[in-house]
Design an enzyme around this catalytic site. Structure first.
Site, PDB file in Angstrom:
ATOM      1  N   ASN A  25       0.821  -1.223   0.000  1.00 44.20           N
ATOM      2  CA  ASN A  25       0.000   0.000   0.000  1.00 44.20           C
ATOM      3  C   ASN A  25       0.849   1.265   0.000  1.00 44.20           C
ATOM      4  O   ASN A  25       0.579   2.214  -0.746  1.00 44.20           O
ATOM      5  CB  ASN A  25      -0.939   0.003   1.210  1.00 44.20           C
ATOM      6  N   THR A  57     -17.342  38.631 -30.469  1.00 45.21           N
ATOM      7  CA  THR A  57     -18.096  38.071 -29.344  1.00 45.21           C
ATOM      8  C   THR A  57     -19.278  37.359 -29.990  1.00 45.21           C
ATOM      9  O   THR A  57     -19.780  37.797 -31.034  1.00 45.21           O
ATOM     10  CB  THR A  57     -18.616  39.146 -28.357  1.00 45.21           C
ATOM     11  N   HIS A  58     -19.703  36.249 -29.396  1.00 45.18           N
ATOM     12  CA  HIS A  58     -20.768  35.417 -29.992  1.00 45.18           C
ATOM     13  C   HIS A  58     -20.387  34.964 -31.404  1.00 45.18           C
ATOM     14  O   HIS A  58     -21.281  34.715 -32.228  1.00 45.18           O
ATOM     15  CB  HIS A  58     -22.117  36.153 -30.058  1.00 45.18           C
ATOM     16  N   SER A  85      -7.024  14.233 -47.756  1.00 48.44           N
ATOM     17  CA  SER A  85      -8.221  13.395 -47.723  1.00 48.44           C
ATOM     18  C   SER A  85      -7.986  12.175 -48.599  1.00 48.44           C
ATOM     19  O   SER A  85      -7.260  12.247 -49.595  1.00 48.44           O
ATOM     20  CB  SER A  85      -9.406  14.200 -48.250  1.00 48.44           C
ATOM     21  N   ASN A 114      -6.523  18.992 -44.426  1.00 50.44           N
ATOM     22  CA  ASN A 114      -7.385  19.054 -43.244  1.00 50.44           C
ATOM     23  C   ASN A 114      -6.590  19.294 -41.959  1.00 50.44           C
ATOM     24  O   ASN A 114      -5.484  18.779 -41.816  1.00 50.44           O
ATOM     25  CB  ASN A 114      -8.163  17.741 -43.100  1.00 50.44           C
ATOM     26  N   TYR A 135      -6.970   1.554   3.102  1.00 50.90           N
ATOM     27  CA  TYR A 135      -6.771   0.981   1.767  1.00 50.90           C
ATOM     28  C   TYR A 135      -7.947   0.097   1.382  1.00 50.90           C
ATOM     29  O   TYR A 135      -8.445  -0.686   2.202  1.00 50.90           O
ATOM     30  CB  TYR A 135      -5.472   0.145   1.719  1.00 50.90           C
ATOM     31  N   GLN A 188      -6.817   0.555  -6.689  1.00 56.81           N
ATOM     32  CA  GLN A 188      -6.008   0.122  -7.837  1.00 56.81           C
ATOM     33  C   GLN A 188      -6.576   0.677  -9.145  1.00 56.81           C
ATOM     34  O   GLN A 188      -5.849   0.933 -10.103  1.00 56.81           O
ATOM     35  CB  GLN A 188      -5.984  -1.409  -7.875  1.00 56.81           C
ATOM     36  N   LYS A 228      -5.316   3.823 -11.143  1.00 61.44           N
ATOM     37  CA  LYS A 228      -4.028   3.826 -11.836  1.00 61.44           C
ATOM     38  C   LYS A 228      -4.191   4.001 -13.347  1.00 61.44           C
ATOM     39  O   LYS A 228      -3.496   4.828 -13.953  1.00 61.44           O
ATOM     40  CB  LYS A 228      -3.309   2.506 -11.535  1.00 61.44           C
TER      41      LYS A 228
END
Ligand code: ARG
Length: 451
Positions: free
Chosen positions: A124, A169-170, A292, A300, A331, A336, A339
């Site tokens: 642990n 903006t927007h 492509s 692209n 624990y 585990q 991880k």
């Protein structure tokens, strides 16, 4: 050949905790217990070996191991690390996990001595310390990348400070802006991400080793000495917290990564818009575009799109860990499961961020197109404020300007930008202040570099 029965008894694999006379281990259950753990442990293995060597030296200091024993074990651990790095020692399903592999390697080569290595520690605190060292390394790398991205954006901002472009903006045209303001914003963002990463590093810079199963042991372990040898800034004092912080520290580290990935997502969005024929402001370096398979005319921005999409991986990793962490104290094997998302989230963030500095450096700006996209009505905010500065109440000035949306004669982007003198604005970008803070934060990385 008939259908193979999957329920086989394990012969090859050995377990640290098995009683010799115990019932044979059930393969299916063992595979379930281990999951992908032993493969993930490949990431943690070098740290686990280093921490094991420090633990061994600590045991020698309190007389549990003789000098010659600790010397031999440390030499064997160095050998194991070499063999692992050269691919001669393979961490695979023969072992339950990396921790077992270390102990078995030592007992195979140095029987009795190897069998002493686990004195006073548990898997642990072993997994906790290995993860902590892993996090410190990865966070330093993350800090460095944030710094590099911030420097790349800042350089772009400085070089093209006064190049006009529309401010939106927007996603609607708003006011004249500049490349200095656009790129300077990302420089400041990644400076913040650098600072955040360094605080995450400070948080995880504590040693859990010597807390054993989470309750301490009846040995006067030299925890401070071991922590110092491993380069930790402090002890994580409380043994139970050493276990309860598993996942918490992982989240703190991923949080730092997620901020960088979110800012990267926004930058990638801007680039994918600005590289369309509709905008045509920016051209990506060729290496960052793909063709492509069917349309001969395409280049692209796949790289930019994958950079944008990768934030999802980190956010999902955090969600997965948060979900696992619904646990009582101490624990639990559930831990585990933190991880895999940790390693996935960290690895994909570092991989994505690593390609960004050169991409920014290589962006070509179509200055004329950017400038020409600033249309006449975008100057009406300037107009309203000019009137207000000469004494007209702002709301009146606003109404007057609104009725003259196309009345600005000889619109001049450069003049508009130059007059935007509010601190941070296009005429007063204060890029020097951003640079100063970036350099100051960047120098903190060096203080944390392992010697
Ligand atoms: N693989 C385990 C983990 O990551 C190691 C610790 C096992 N400890 C235990 N008490 N079963 O959590």
């Amino acid at each position: 050949g008939g259908v193979e029965c999957p329920r086989r008894r394990s012969k090859l694999k050995r377990y640290l905790w098995r009683r010799d006379e115990g019932a044979p281990v059930d393969e299916i259950i063992m595979r379930f217990l281990a999951g992908e753990d032993v493969l993930l442990d490949r990431e943690l293995f070098p740290y686990d070996i280093r921490a094991t060597a420090a633990h061994v030296r600590g045991l020698a200091r309190i007389g549990i191991l003789a000098e010659n024993e600790s010397g031999r074990l440390v030499a064997l651990l160095e050998e194991l690390l070499r063999e692992f790095q050269e691919g001669r020692f393979v961490l695979d399903e023969r072992f339950e996990d990396g921790h077992s592999a270390i102990e078995m390697f030592l007992t195979e080569r140095a029987a009795e001595m190897g069998a002493k290595v686990h004195t006073g520690r548990s898997r642990n605190d072993q997994v906790a310390v290995a993860t902590r060292l892993y996090l410190k390394d990865r966070l330093l790398h993350l800090a460095e990348l944030n710094g590099q991205i911030a420097f790349a954006c800042l350089q772009k901002a400085e070089r093209h400070a006064d190049v006009p472009m529309p401010g939106y903006t927007h996603l609607q045209r708003a006011v004249p802006s500049s490349v200095g303001l656009w790129m300077g914003g990302f420089a400041e963002a990644f400076t913040d991400n650098l600072a955040l990463t360094l605080s995450a590093w400070d948080m995880v810079d504590c040693s859990p080793l010597g807390t054993a199963a989470g309750y301490g042991v009846n040995l006067p372990l030299d925890r401070d000495g071991v922590a110092q040898e491993l380069g930790f800034g402090r002890l994580q004092v409380n043994p139970m917290y050493a276990q309860n912080s598993r996942g918490k520290f992982e989240l703190i580290a991923l949080q730092a990564a997620a901020h960088a990935m979110q800012d990267l997502r926004r930058l990638a969005w801007d680039l994918s818009l600005f590289t369309t024929s509709e905008f045509d402001f920016v051209v990506l370096p060729e290496a960052y575009t793909t063709g492509s398979s069917i349309m001969p005319n395409k280049a692209n921005p796949d790289v930019v799109e994958l950079l944008r999409g990768r934030a999802a991986t980190v956010e999902a990793a955090m969600a997965e860990i948060q979900s696992v962490l619904s646990l009582p104290s101490g624990y639990q094997r559930d831990l585990q499961l933190t991880k895999a998302p940790l390693i996935r989230g960290m690895t994909c963030s570092l991989q994505a961020l690593a390609i960004v500095p050169d991409m920014i450096g290589g962006l070509a700006l179509r200055e004329t197109v950017m400038s020409e996209a600033i249309s006449v009505e975008m100057y009406t905010t300037d107009l309203a404020l000019e009137k207000a500065a000469s004494g007209v109440p702002f709301r009146t000035a606003y109404q007057e300007a609104k009725s003259q949306l196309d009345a600005v004669d000889a619109p001049d982007a450069a003049a508009s930008l130059a007059q935007r003198v509010s601190p941070g604005g296009c005429g007063n970008l204060l890029l020097g202040r951003i640079r100063e803070r970036l350099e100051q934060q960047h120098s903190r990385i060096l203080e944390k570099k392992p010697i």
